[in-house]
Design a protein around this motif. Sequence first.
Motif, PDB file in Angstrom:
ATOM      1  N   THR A 185       0.837  -1.203   0.000  1.00  0.00           N
ATOM      2  CA  THR A 185       0.000   0.000   0.000  1.00  0.00           C
ATOM      3  C   THR A 185       0.871   1.251   0.000  1.00  0.00           C
ATOM      4  N   LYS A 239      -3.216   2.146   6.615  1.00  0.00           N
ATOM      5  CA  LYS A 239      -3.962   1.111   7.343  1.00  0.00           C
ATOM      6  C   LYS A 239      -3.746  -0.216   6.640  1.00  0.00           C
ATOM      7  N   THR A 288      -4.552  -3.391   4.649  1.00  0.00           N
ATOM      8  CA  THR A 288      -5.506  -3.570   3.544  1.00  0.00           C
ATOM      9  C   THR A 288      -6.423  -4.757   3.852  1.00  0.00           C
ATOM     10  N   ASP A 327      -4.451  -2.984  -5.267  1.00  0.00           N
ATOM     11  CA  ASP A 327      -3.733  -3.323  -4.040  1.00  0.00           C
ATOM     12  C   ASP A 327      -4.449  -4.513  -3.412  1.00  0.00           C
TER      13      ASP A 327
HETATM   14 MG   LIG Z   1      -1.816  -2.864   2.339  1.00  0.00          MG
END
Ligand SMILES: [Mg+2]
Length: 152
Positions: free
Chosen positions: A17, A32, A34, A45
């Motif tokens: 991410t 945060k 994923t 992603d």
């Molecule tokens: Mg991630």
Amino acid sequence: MKTGRVMLVGAVGSGKTTLARVLNKEEAGAVKKTQAMEYSASSIDTPGEYVENPSYYRALFATSLEADAVVFIQDATRNRSIFPPGFAGAFAKPTFGVVTKIDHAQADVDRAREFLKSIGLSGGIHAVSAFTGAGMEDLRKILNWDESFEGR
Ligand SMILES: [Mg+2]
Ligand SMILES: Nc1nc2c(ncn2[C@@H]2O[C@H](COP(=O)(O)OP(=O)(O)OP(=O)(O)O)[C@@H](O)[C@H]2O)c(=O)[nH]1
């Protein structure tokens, strides 16, 4: 051909991410975990759990059909690989490797490259740091990144 959209596949916490954000010239910042596949114009992603659990492989293969290339992420600080040997060959798309976190004191870039070599990539392996920006311009070139996607 420009790489329209890349799918990022790699272990939990490997930096997918963060990498997607920096490719898009956004701040690395605090990300945060994923929780589900996350689509944008430039990237797909994936949650690290998907590649850590073989029962999700089919979901990864299916989703990869919506990407122009698949990028396999290896954290330079990890002393093991979660990819099965030859894994990249199961994807019907161009495949690349990226070693992340090369800025880290515990990074071992050569070890990470060896892990990625064993998965049978069709394209090259590139080492980057999303934190320092090292290697990011070269990675955009290798992926033939379309600048028009930035920020979308
Ligand atoms: Mg991630
Ligand atoms: N030192 C260093 N840490 C990084 C770098 N990129 C990401 N991290 C850190 O690695 C951790 C995980 O990053 P994420 O981008 O959330 O990893 P992810 O692969 O998306 O993880 P999941 O969503 O759980 O699959 C975070 O604490 C990041 O700050 C980097 O280039 N260098």
